[in-house]
Design an enzyme around this catalytic site. Structure first.
Site, PDB file in Angstrom:
ATOM      1  N   HIS A 147      46.392  52.867  32.847  1.00  0.00           N
ATOM      2  CA  HIS A 147      44.890  52.540  32.928  1.00  0.00           C
ATOM      3  C   HIS A 147      44.607  53.651  33.296  1.00  0.00           C
ATOM      4  O   HIS A 147      44.426  54.806  34.399  1.00  0.00           O
ATOM      5  CB  HIS A 147      45.094  51.961  34.765  1.00  0.00           C
ATOM      6  CG  HIS A 147      43.742  51.168  34.768  1.00  0.00           C
ATOM      7  ND1 HIS A 147      43.076  50.941  35.595  1.00  0.00           N
ATOM      8  CD2 HIS A 147      41.998  51.548  33.594  1.00  0.00           C
ATOM      9  CE1 HIS A 147      42.000  50.504  36.114  1.00  0.00           C
ATOM     10  NE2 HIS A 147      41.553  50.811  34.849  1.00  0.00           N
ATOM     11  N   SER A 159      50.827  48.085  41.087  1.00  0.00           N
ATOM     12  CA  SER A 159      50.412  49.905  40.446  1.00  0.00           C
ATOM     13  C   SER A 159      50.867  50.692  41.405  1.00  0.00           C
ATOM     14  O   SER A 159      50.806  50.863  42.906  1.00  0.00           O
ATOM     15  CB  SER A 159      49.003  49.720  40.987  1.00  0.00           C
ATOM     16  OG  SER A 159      48.150  50.813  40.920  1.00  0.00           O
ATOM     17  N   ASP A 176      47.957  54.703  37.156  1.00  0.00           N
ATOM     18  CA  ASP A 176      46.224  54.575  37.116  1.00  0.00           C
ATOM     19  C   ASP A 176      46.076  56.805  37.174  1.00  0.00           C
ATOM     20  O   ASP A 176      46.635  57.195  38.223  1.00  0.00           O
ATOM     21  CB  ASP A 176      45.689  53.982  38.996  1.00  0.00           C
ATOM     22  CG  ASP A 176      45.709  52.847  38.101  1.00  0.00           C
ATOM     23  OD1 ASP A 176      45.069  51.636  38.308  1.00  0.00           O
ATOM     24  OD2 ASP A 176      46.624  52.220  39.434  1.00  0.00           O
ATOM     25  N   ASP A 204      42.676  43.505  37.904  1.00  0.00           N
ATOM     26  CA  ASP A 204      43.256  44.777  38.383  1.00  0.00           C
ATOM     27  C   ASP A 204      42.115  44.775  39.757  1.00  0.00           C
ATOM     28  O   ASP A 204      40.766  45.093  39.260  1.00  0.00           O
ATOM     29  CB  ASP A 204      43.107  46.102  37.614  1.00  0.00           C
ATOM     30  CG  ASP A 204      43.364  47.056  38.528  1.00  0.00           C
ATOM     31  OD1 ASP A 204      43.812  47.302  39.774  1.00  0.00           O
ATOM     32  OD2 ASP A 204      44.069  48.534  37.594  1.00  0.00           O
ATOM     33  N   MET A 219      41.688  55.952  34.173  1.00  0.00           N
ATOM     34  CA  MET A 219      40.108  55.758  34.525  1.00  0.00           C
ATOM     35  C   MET A 219      39.818  57.505  34.241  1.00  0.00           C
ATOM     36  O   MET A 219      39.570  58.138  35.182  1.00  0.00           O
ATOM     37  CB  MET A 219      40.081  55.752  35.727  1.00  0.00           C
ATOM     38  CG  MET A 219      40.164  53.986  36.002  1.00  0.00           C
ATOM     39  SD  MET A 219      40.953  53.572  37.565  1.00  0.00           S
ATOM     40  CE  MET A 219      42.660  53.786  37.582  1.00  0.00           C
ATOM     41  N   MET A 240      38.700  44.899  35.538  1.00  0.00           N
ATOM     42  CA  MET A 240      38.690  45.196  36.979  1.00  0.00           C
ATOM     43  C   MET A 240      37.641  44.027  38.281  1.00  0.00           C
ATOM     44  O   MET A 240      36.395  43.876  37.671  1.00  0.00           O
ATOM     45  CB  MET A 240      37.553  46.398  36.984  1.00  0.00           C
ATOM     46  CG  MET A 240      38.421  47.874  36.186  1.00  0.00           C
ATOM     47  SD  MET A 240      40.413  47.761  37.024  1.00  0.00           S
ATOM     48  CE  MET A 240      39.754  48.420  38.784  1.00  0.00           C
ATOM     49  N   HIS A 256      51.572  49.721  36.750  1.00  0.00           N
ATOM     50  CA  HIS A 256      50.822  50.477  36.596  1.00  0.00           C
ATOM     51  C   HIS A 256      51.008  51.981  37.178  1.00  0.00           C
ATOM     52  O   HIS A 256      50.686  51.726  38.213  1.00  0.00           O
ATOM     53  CB  HIS A 256      49.660  49.071  37.276  1.00  0.00           C
ATOM     54  CG  HIS A 256      48.368  48.890  36.540  1.00  0.00           C
ATOM     55  ND1 HIS A 256      47.701  49.221  35.746  1.00  0.00           N
ATOM     56  CD2 HIS A 256      47.682  50.107  37.886  1.00  0.00           C
ATOM     57  CE1 HIS A 256      46.667  49.159  35.642  1.00  0.00           C
ATOM     58  NE2 HIS A 256      46.433  49.617  36.497  1.00  0.00           N
ATOM     59  N   MET A 297      43.212  58.977  37.330  1.00  0.00           N
ATOM     60  CA  MET A 297      41.832  59.765  37.364  1.00  0.00           C
ATOM     61  C   MET A 297      41.039  60.937  37.855  1.00  0.00           C
ATOM     62  O   MET A 297      41.778  61.441  37.822  1.00  0.00           O
ATOM     63  CB  MET A 297      41.397  58.741  39.419  1.00  0.00           C
ATOM     64  CG  MET A 297      42.158  56.955  38.821  1.00  0.00           C
ATOM     65  SD  MET A 297      42.043  57.587  40.961  1.00  0.00           S
ATOM     66  CE  MET A 297      42.655  55.689  40.988  1.00  0.00           C
TER      67      MET A 297
HETATM   68  C1  DX5 Z   1      42.147  51.151  41.496  1.00  0.00           C
HETATM   69  C2  DX5 Z   1      42.802  50.922  40.848  1.00  0.00           C
HETATM   70  C3  DX5 Z   1      44.357  49.940  41.022  1.00  0.00           C
HETATM   71  C4  DX5 Z   1      43.996  50.219  42.107  1.00  0.00           C
HETATM   72  C5  DX5 Z   1      45.008  48.448  42.386  1.00  0.00           C
HETATM   73  O1  DX5 Z   1      40.928  51.653  40.145  1.00  0.00           O
HETATM   74  O2  DX5 Z   1      42.315  50.533  38.836  1.00  0.00           O
HETATM   75  O3  DX5 Z   1      45.311  49.496  39.996  1.00  0.00           O
HETATM   76  O4  DX5 Z   1      45.622  50.808  41.780  1.00  0.00           O
HETATM   77  O5  DX5 Z   1      45.483  49.128  43.638  1.00  0.00           O
HETATM   78  P1  DX5 Z   1      44.821  47.369  44.556  1.00  0.00           P
HETATM   79  O6  DX5 Z   1      45.779  46.730  44.563  1.00  0.00           O
HETATM   80  O7  DX5 Z   1      46.073  47.644  46.735  1.00  0.00           O
HETATM   81  O8  DX5 Z   1      43.929  46.370  44.952  1.00  0.00           O
HETATM   82 ZN    ZN Z   2      44.787  50.206  37.699  1.00  0.00          ZN
END
Ligand code: DX5
Ligand code: ZN
Length: 222
Positions: free
Chosen positions: A67, A9, A36, A176, A69, A138, A34, A38
């Site tokens: 991903h 990520s 993310d 994740d 969100m 998650m 990955h 948001m």
């Molecule tokens: C959190 C993200 C994850 C995050 C994981 O909402 O979806 O992908 O970056 O990070 P670590 O591995 O540090 O928990």
């Molecule tokens: Zn993620």
């Protein structure tokens, strides 16, 4: 049995040196990345958008695991597909109807995933599995990297495996949130195929040792 993939990520990477970070991932023999996204609404944090995916696409041939969100993923699908996403995962809990969103992703010719937050039970997504290539479990509340993995969420994986078996489809299970070298064996033993690792990989002193530990665990456990 599917091979184990690590999906690093980028949220956990050094954002000032992203091309170096991408090279680091490639040199570790990893093939996924990955990303993310948001929106400050579905989750209480804001990160990247489609232009970020486009920039990554120019930089690398890694499999771009996006991903979302976002509260309204449907409105942004075209932008993410045009930017070069290989897989788009949306949340069961988002406002848009997940079935419509998953069908729209597949219609654009890329892979589709559905994600569930820690409070959502796997049964909710069972009717959607025929539309999915991946299920993302998650193991933290989405929104931030660097949290601790919630082991109770791993119990959803065998339930999902049973549901997936019934579909006859090859659907990957991705985990994740809080995955580190020292809990990877547990995550793999629970049945995960893809391990998202943010801080656990990018901020490790020796990322190669992390990868070796994960792959070693995969060989022992599976
Ligand atoms: C959190 C993200 C994850 C995050 C994981 O909402 O979806 O992908 O970056 O990070 P670590 O591995 O540090 O928990
Ligand atoms: Zn993620």
């Amino acid at each position: 049995m599917n091979k184990i993939e690590i999906s690093p990520s980028v949220l956990g990477a050094d954002l000032m040196h992203l091309s170096d970070e991408v090279r680091r991932v490639e040199n570790l023999g990893i093939s996924w990345l990955h990303l993310d996204h948001m929106d400050g609404h579905f989750v209480p944090n804001i990160s990247f958008g489609p232009d970020f995916v486009r920039a990554m696409r120019k930089e690398t041939g890694l499999f771009l695991d996006v991903h979302l969100m976002l509260s309204h993923p449907l409105a942004y699908l075209d932008a993410y597909v045009q930017a070069g996403a290989d897989l788009i995962t949306v949340h069961m809990e988002a406002d848009d109807d997940p079935e419509t969103t998953l069908r729209a992703i597949a219609a654009r010719g890329i892979k589709a995933g559905i994600s569930i937050k820690p409070g959502t039970c796997p049964e909710k997504i069972e009717p959607l599995l025929p539309l999915c290539d991946l299920v993302l479990v998650m193991t933290v509340e989405p929104g931030f990297g660097g949290q601790s993995l919630r082991e109770d969420c791993l119990a959803k994986i065998p339930v999902l495996q049973e549901m997936i078996k019934k579909t006859g489809r090859d659907i990957l299970i991705e985990v994740d949130g809080g995955v580190k070298a020292d809990n990877a064996a547990k995550v793999i033993a629970a049945g995960a195929d893809v391990l998202v690792m943010g801080t656990g990989l990018f901020q490790a002193k020796d990322p190669k040792a992390v990868v070796d530990q994960v792959m070693g665990a995969a060989e022992c456990v599976r």
